[in-house]
Design an enzyme around this catalytic site. Sequence first.
Site, PDB file in Angstrom:
ATOM      1  N   GLU A  80       0.840  -1.208   0.000  1.00 16.67           N
ATOM      2  CA  GLU A  80       0.000   0.000   0.000  1.00 16.67           C
ATOM      3  C   GLU A  80       0.869   1.250   0.000  1.00 16.67           C
ATOM      4  O   GLU A  80       0.671   2.170  -0.796  1.00 16.67           O
ATOM      5  CB  GLU A  80      -0.898  -0.017   1.232  1.00 16.67           C
ATOM      6  CG  GLU A  80      -1.581   1.298   1.560  1.00 16.67           C
ATOM      7  CD  GLU A  80      -1.944   1.376   3.041  1.00 16.67           C
ATOM      8  OE1 GLU A  80      -1.184   1.984   3.828  1.00 16.67           O
ATOM      9  OE2 GLU A  80      -2.983   0.814   3.411  1.00 16.67           O
ATOM     10  N   ASP A  90      -5.072  -2.903  -2.824  1.00 21.79           N
ATOM     11  CA  ASP A  90      -4.861  -1.453  -2.931  1.00 21.79           C
ATOM     12  C   ASP A  90      -3.476  -1.133  -3.466  1.00 21.79           C
ATOM     13  O   ASP A  90      -3.310  -0.275  -4.343  1.00 21.79           O
ATOM     14  CB  ASP A  90      -5.134  -0.742  -1.602  1.00 21.79           C
ATOM     15  CG  ASP A  90      -4.387  -1.330  -0.413  1.00 21.79           C
ATOM     16  OD1 ASP A  90      -3.671  -2.335  -0.575  1.00 21.79           O
ATOM     17  OD2 ASP A  90      -4.543  -0.775   0.693  1.00 21.79           O
TER      18      ASP A  90
END
Length: 406
Positions: free
Chosen positions: A85, A144
């Site tokens: 991330e 993500d």
Amino acid sequence: MLNLTRFAAAGLLACTLATAWAGNRPFPQHVTYTAGVIKPSHVSQSSMDSAVSSHYASWKNAYLRSDGGDGNWIKYDNTNSTVSEAHGYGMVLAAYMDDKAVFDEMLRYFRNHPTDQTPDLMAWKQTLQNGQMVDVEGTDSATDGDLDIAYSLLLAHVQWGSNGSHDYLAEARKVMAAILQYDVNPRKNNLTVGSWVSGTDRKYTRPSDFMASHILAFARWDTANTARWNAVHKTIIKAVNQQFNNGSQATGLVPDFMVAKDGLWQPVPGKWLETQHDGDYSYNACRTPWRLAMSYIVDGHTGLLASQQKTASWIRAKTNGVPTNIDAGYYVLNGPNGDSFRTYDDLPFTAPMAVNAMLGGAAAQTWLNSLWTSINGGDYGAVSGYYGDAIRLQVMLTVSGNWWRP
């Protein structure tokens, strides 16, 4: 004694490299957003640009590391660890800021830490051990990070082209293909939470991964899979609007995690993956007022507009227009929708509401102005923590009019 000849030569080399690497879209880029989208009115454009540059410098100084020799990585906690991330955030920021040297070193690091499933997704976590960055807690990906890395490579292709030392577009297409194979439920076309997901866990999704504008970009650039990307985008719209019409009518809020059940996308009950607030607006969903607003701001897509305009009006009224009255968590499922379950503010919750406020029209102008002042030092320092600082910088890029579309 200072060797002036050597110093001058080093300066000339740096200048030459900077010239050679000059991007096609160097910062700042003053983008014209969709009609009706507002920007702060109380500060000049040059002031906003300077603020973004200053925060980028602070962010690099605080978090950019190269220990281990694998390339650049982003320090995300006090254990000398990083996660995909954080890496995705860093690659996106470097591309927008025309920082090719940092970007290429981050690309090298990404390639040095693949998942077990595929070399085209990044293992989700590494820790510095005995001078090396070592994969820990499994070698699966997190969606993500995967999405941001793919998007950053499209930015890099537009920014620097793909005819030099890296074919960024080819790299992007490999990552996009891997996302479709490992991070998308082929039956329901929803984003799963990572490459580790299988079986019944594929019916779960995380709204903070609903990077709707990213998905639209993938549909443009990954032409062999445009239909599949459009199906993913359609599922995002469906999930958000089902929650908007079935529980979040007054707030537009989505939870940290959702599950397909009884023909609807719903907040997960209890703890599914992280905490008892998996079904509420917490430290994952806090990003959604930014992520969900982007497809209207930069793409003009209206599928998520109504829910985000509702959030813009609700939070402004809820806080009486005071940014630090934004609490760090609101019920979606486990209590009255829109009631806070924490009584403190936190930058990762405050900053995304500035992007959301851009959809609020003239009524939200003072609110947006206050949010800009708040996140640009009025209430939060230049370094306040990895998560909040990375989110804030991307928010400020957007709010200042510098988030261009690849």
